[in-house]
Write a protein that holds these residues in place. Structure first.
Motif, PDB file in Angstrom:
ATOM      1  N   VAL A 168      -8.001  15.044  -8.351  1.00  0.00           N
ATOM      2  CA  VAL A 168      -8.816  14.956  -7.138  1.00  0.00           C
ATOM      3  C   VAL A 168      -9.567  16.267  -6.920  1.00  0.00           C
ATOM      4  O   VAL A 168     -10.759  16.281  -6.608  1.00  0.00           O
ATOM      5  N   MET A 215       1.610   9.810  -4.568  1.00  0.00           N
ATOM      6  CA  MET A 215       0.633  10.505  -5.374  1.00  0.00           C
ATOM      7  C   MET A 215       0.255  11.860  -4.798  1.00  0.00           C
ATOM      8  O   MET A 215      -0.180  12.745  -5.508  1.00  0.00           O
ATOM      9  N   ASP A 216       0.427  12.001  -3.483  1.00  0.00           N
ATOM     10  CA  ASP A 216       0.110  13.277  -2.882  1.00  0.00           C
ATOM     11  C   ASP A 216       0.991  14.386  -3.449  1.00  0.00           C
ATOM     12  O   ASP A 216       0.648  15.555  -3.388  1.00  0.00           O
ATOM     13  N   PHE A 243      -2.250  14.242 -10.298  1.00  0.00           N
ATOM     14  CA  PHE A 243      -3.196  13.538  -9.427  1.00  0.00           C
ATOM     15  C   PHE A 243      -3.924  14.510  -8.509  1.00  0.00           C
ATOM     16  O   PHE A 243      -5.144  14.431  -8.346  1.00  0.00           O
ATOM     17  N   PHE A 252      -4.311   6.936   4.134  1.00  0.00           N
ATOM     18  CA  PHE A 252      -5.295   7.681   3.364  1.00  0.00           C
ATOM     19  C   PHE A 252      -4.826   7.924   1.932  1.00  0.00           C
ATOM     20  O   PHE A 252      -5.620   7.889   0.984  1.00  0.00           O
ATOM     21  N   ALA A 253      -3.508   8.138   1.765  1.00  0.00           N
ATOM     22  CA  ALA A 253      -2.990   8.416   0.422  1.00  0.00           C
ATOM     23  C   ALA A 253      -3.264   7.239  -0.507  1.00  0.00           C
ATOM     24  O   ALA A 253      -3.713   7.414  -1.641  1.00  0.00           O
ATOM     25  N   ALA A 254      -3.022   6.020   0.020  1.00  0.00           N
ATOM     26  CA  ALA A 254      -3.266   4.830  -0.807  1.00  0.00           C
ATOM     27  C   ALA A 254      -4.746   4.683  -1.114  1.00  0.00           C
ATOM     28  O   ALA A 254      -5.139   4.329  -2.233  1.00  0.00           O
ATOM     29  N   GLU A 278       0.801  -1.209   0.000  1.00  0.00           N
ATOM     30  CA  GLU A 278       0.000   0.000   0.000  1.00  0.00           C
ATOM     31  C   GLU A 278       0.837   1.263   0.000  1.00  0.00           C
ATOM     32  O   GLU A 278       0.424   2.279  -0.544  1.00  0.00           O
ATOM     33  N   ALA A 279       2.019   1.211   0.597  1.00  0.00           N
ATOM     34  CA  ALA A 279       2.814   2.414   0.773  1.00  0.00           C
ATOM     35  C   ALA A 279       3.131   3.177  -0.514  1.00  0.00           C
ATOM     36  O   ALA A 279       3.077   4.396  -0.510  1.00  0.00           O
ATOM     37  N   PRO A 280       3.418   2.493  -1.649  1.00  0.00           N
ATOM     38  CA  PRO A 280       3.903   3.227  -2.813  1.00  0.00           C
ATOM     39  C   PRO A 280       2.953   4.313  -3.280  1.00  0.00           C
ATOM     40  O   PRO A 280       3.387   5.312  -3.838  1.00  0.00           O
ATOM     41  N   HIS A 281       1.685   4.156  -3.019  1.00  0.00           N
ATOM     42  CA  HIS A 281       0.740   5.143  -3.522  1.00  0.00           C
ATOM     43  C   HIS A 281       0.898   6.497  -2.852  1.00  0.00           C
ATOM     44  O   HIS A 281       0.390   7.480  -3.339  1.00  0.00           O
ATOM     45  N   SER A 282       1.577   6.529  -1.722  1.00  0.00           N
ATOM     46  CA  SER A 282       1.667   7.778  -0.982  1.00  0.00           C
ATOM     47  C   SER A 282       2.319   8.876  -1.820  1.00  0.00           C
ATOM     48  O   SER A 282       2.065  10.040  -1.632  1.00  0.00           O
ATOM     49  N   LYS A 311      -6.837   7.088  -1.401  1.00  0.00           N
ATOM     50  CA  LYS A 311      -7.201   8.114  -2.375  1.00  0.00           C
ATOM     51  C   LYS A 311      -6.863   7.661  -3.795  1.00  0.00           C
ATOM     52  O   LYS A 311      -7.650   7.848  -4.727  1.00  0.00           O
ATOM     53  N   VAL A 312      -5.721   7.048  -3.953  1.00  0.00           N
ATOM     54  CA  VAL A 312      -5.321   6.577  -5.278  1.00  0.00           C
ATOM     55  C   VAL A 312      -6.316   5.538  -5.789  1.00  0.00           C
ATOM     56  O   VAL A 312      -6.769   5.592  -6.934  1.00  0.00           O
ATOM     57  N   LYS A 323      -9.219  12.662   5.791  1.00  0.00           N
ATOM     58  CA  LYS A 323      -7.988  11.946   6.115  1.00  0.00           C
ATOM     59  C   LYS A 323      -7.899  11.564   7.588  1.00  0.00           C
ATOM     60  O   LYS A 323      -7.475  10.473   7.941  1.00  0.00           O
TER      61      LYS A 323
END
Lengths: 124, 518
Positions: A36, A26-27, A32, B504-506, A20-24, B508-509, B428
């Protein structure tokens, strides 16, 4: 600010270890955050429009009911107004679908496409 | 004017024939679906194989219950314009559901809305709380439907109340138990098509008598019952009551478990989106039809006759069917109304069984260590248990005033389920404690306030100790929904959850891009 290529590499490296971590990342990605932001803007604006129409109608019923007694096309105005609100509900959902199909899906595809080659490479 | 006679209330061979045809055909569909309902994704979500258009029909079918078909047509027939205000309230929740929850739900969850709330929070407390909200909503909705079905079938066919409830229970269990979501969806689609078709024919037959001019129809009704039937009457006299009921209907739709569950039957978020568009269109069309049917019944059958058959007006549409299309058309409409009850009750039972098996059994009792076969087995057992319970409660509540239970189901959905769902999607810092606080506050206040409100305190309990209703509003949502949001915020601030914030970041993606969605 991380670019999409860097983040995709990051995604590739960490995917096996941390699902799950890699998506962070995107912030930090401009496209992206913009995606949003536009989605929230559109969905909140349309929600507000529906709320305004419906609760506006309720307020007229509560305080100025006489407005709906006026004649319009051989019947009191209330009937076309009521049908208008029913039409508005369907139209608003139509506007959302039109926007999402025309703009949103394309933007999503473009972002996802920049991630995929790296992902496929990993499985090859 | 000659005395009005009708075959309503007598066992009608034609309508019973139509009904058996419907049951036989849908059981055939169930048999076909049974071989495709073995895995969890198949049983709960029809293998995610339903198209957006089909799901739109099924969603509309879930919403077009017998109560809304017979009830709204009756309300229009007896009060005129006020019936339209009522149906508008039920419609406006759909766009809101689309804009705020439909796509995130599809992207983040597997089978229930609790999947979304628990996505990054601690599983057990969140699932227990969300299951309570879900099961309460389903239970109240189900009791209202069962009691309504018993009395409607009794009115239409002259069948004993208990027999009607039992028939509904047995056939519904067969659909869900053997055919899972696939059969339930197709039963709903078939019924929606029959209902929309039947209502369209009735509107055609009515308008034919008025030169296809709705204005003519309205004029004829006004000539008979005065101009007041064409304008708002007493339904919205207290603005606070109207606002509160409006909030329950608007946001409650986005918190009904049996509706939310349907978004998992389509392949992706895009299809979820289009299904709400179709559903909103079908429901809009349906409410326009019921409005014209109501006025048709007023003009062609007459308010006194309608009220003589049922004081609530529920027989307006069947009576109009008989006047415009004869006994055969009455038989068809009565059978469609019966089929409608079956389909809606099946959807509710499946939602309840899924909540039990997926949220409580698999994720709370077995802490996510059960196999898929175990889970489906539990869902099937829960289906039988819920079906038996529904029949029991339907018989236990015979003759009771349960009309408030639909309002209560919407109030709980709007106050417990919707706030937790929306906050978990958008905020979040939403934490496990916040989610539990929001659901507990919303559900408790919704139930507590409605018991103290005029709806139950005066109309059901007949003012104990001669006291006026302690809570002034008829529907509690105006108070209980904001209170639930406040509790969710307060709980999250008091007990923040850094782990959940980090995830939350994951979320959101996955929410916005659909990456990794099931």
């Amino acid at each position: 600010m991380a670019t999409i290529t860097e983040t995709a590499e990051h995604l590739d490296m960490t995917m096996d270890v941390l699902p799950e971590a890699p998506h962070s990342f995107m912030d930090d990605d401009e496209r992206f955050t913009e995606l949003v932001r536009s989605h929230r803007g559109v969905s909140l604006a349309l929600t507000a429009a529906m709320l305004a129409v419906y609760f506006g109608f309720i307020m007229v019923l509560a305080f100025r009911r006489d407005l709906l007694h006026a004649a319009a096309g051989g019947m009191p105005l209330g009937i076309p107004v009521g049908f208008g609100i029913i039409m508005a509900a369907t139209t608003l959902t139509g506007v959302y679908v039109w926007w999402a199909n025309r703009r949103y899906d394309g933007a999503v595809r473009r972002i996802v496409a920049t991630l995929k080659p790296q992902g496929r490479g990993r499985h090859a | 004017m000659p005395e009005f006679t009708s075959t309503i209330g007598q066992p009608n061979a034609l309508s019973i024939g139509f009904f058996f045809l419907f049951v036989a055909f849908t059981l055939g569909v169930t048999w076909w679906a049974a071989r495709r309902s073995r895995s969890a994704a198949e049983f709960y979500a029809a293998g995610r194989s339903v198209t957006g258009f089909q799901n739109g029909l099924a969603l509309a079918g879930d919403y077009m219950s017998a109560a809304s078909f017979l009830g709204i047509a009756g309300l229009v027939a007896l009060t005129g314009y006020d019936g339209l205000i009522y149906s508008i309230g039920f419609l406006v929740g759909w766009p809101v559901m689309m804009f705020l929850v439909a796509e995130p739900l599809r992207n983040l969850g597997k089978y229930t809305f609790a999947d979304v709330v628990a996505y990054r929070l601690r599983q057990r407390p969140v699932r227990v709380a969300a299951s309570c909200g879900s099961l309460m909503t389903v239970a109240f909705y189900l009791i209202a439907q069962m009691v309504g079905s018993g009395s409607l079938v009794h009115l239409m066919f002259g069948l004993p109340y208990e027999t009607a409830v039992l028939v509904v229970g047995v056939v519904m269990i067969a659909y869900v138990l053997f055919g899972g979501m696939l059969a339930t969806t197709w039963v709903q689609i078939i019924k929606a098509v029959l209902l929309l078709g039947g209502a369209s024919v009735m509107v055609f037959l009515v308008l034919q008598r008025f030169g296809f001019s709705p204005a003519e129809l309205f004029r004829a009704s006004a000539e008979r019952y005065g101009d007041k039937v064409l304008s708002p009457g007493g339904l919205v006299s207290n603005p606070w009551d109207a606002l509160s009921l409006g909030m329950a209907l608007m946001f409650g739709t986005a918190g009904l478990p049996h509706i939310l569950m349907r978004f998992y039957t389509v392949p992706d978020a895009k299809a979820a989106r289009s299904s709400v568009f179709y559903a909103t269109g079908f429901i809009s069309y349906f409410y326009v039809l019921t409005f014209i049917i109501g006025f048709g019944a007023m003009a062609l059958v007459g308010q006194d006759v309608i009220a003589r058959f049922d004081r609530g007006g529920n027989m307006a549409a069947p009576l109009l069917a008989e006047v415009t299309g004869g006994t055969m058309f009455l038989g068809f409409i009565a059978a469609v109304a019966f089929a409608t009850i079956l389909a809606v009750v099946a959807g509710l039972t499946l939602a309840g069984a899924t909540t039990y098996a997926h949220d409580l059994y698999a994720n709370v009792f077995r802490r996510g260590r059960s196999t898929e076969e175990d889970e489906v087995r539990m869902a099937k057992r829960a289906t039988v248990a819920l079906g038996v319970l529904a029949v029991g409660l339907g018989i236990a509540f015979k003759g009771q005033n349960v009309a408030f239970m639909v309002g209560l189901a919407f109030a709980i959905a709007a106050s417990a389920n919707f706030p937790a769902l929306l906050m978990s999607i958008l905020w979040k810092r939403f934490s496990t404690f916040g989610a539990v606080c929001a659901i507990a506050t919303g559900a408790t206040l919704a139930v507590g306030c409605i018991v103290l409100s005029p709806t139950v305190w005066v109309e059901v309990l007949h003012s104990p100790w001669g006291m006026a209703a302690p809570f002034a509003l008829k529907n509690p949502a105006l108070f209980s929904m904001p209170a639930a949001f406040a509790a969710g915020w307060l709980g999250s601030v008091l007990r923040p959850e850094p782990d959940a914030e980090a995830r939350f970041a994951a979320q959101k993606v996955r929410n916005y891009l659909g990456v990794g969605a099931e």
